[in-house]
Scaffold this motif. Sequence first.
Motif: not given
Length: 233
Positions: A129-135, A151-154, A170-174, A189-196
Amino acid sequence: MSTVRESRPSIRVRGRSLMALVLAPEPPVAGWLAALDEQLARSPGFFDGKPVIVDLAGLPREQPDVAGLMHTLAGRGVRIIGTEGGHPSWDGLEAWGRPLGAARPGRVIEVPDEPTPPAPPPPAIGALLVDHSVRSGQAIMFEGGDVTVVGSVASGAEIVAGGSIHVYGTLRGRAVAGVLGQAQARIFCHRLEAELLAIDGVYRTADELDAALHGRSVQAWLEGDALSVAVLD
């Protein structure tokens, strides 16, 4: 009469775990390299900092200049740490060694007196469990099971899991799930903006995803050899 005991030097050997990508060239090699170049053009940072093992088992025995292929891959920024499946008649592969290395410190292993290899440890089953966003620039790797991010994945960040991946943001990374061959793994994911997105080695990059999925709550899973992505109801 006194007894003399021989004093043996003591050393410590640590077990380590390595997360590596595997590239498997296929004939014709020129066509395979062209496809790799197209993939790198779409996702230029995909191999950045990633250790890579080159699996040569798919190449025919008569394949010429396999060592040259390795240099070609290295010239494309692929960080090769070893090879698998190479034929003994292929010259020049010795420079690339065998797959080895370390991703994180491991447990201490006692060295036995007899040269008997230790039994491999049983696979771990669990969840992280990662209880924070991933930078951006961060990488979360957990081979033992599912990874949940509250949280979100940058963009530029990466989540790697032996099981499924859940992102409550939001999943923006991989997102790379099922890395140990778990084809039933999924990505949510709650919101898809993924790179991969990738599951068990099958992946799709951002430009390969349906634009209608962008910004939606989705899940991804494998259907045979294809990665499917659908909106969650």
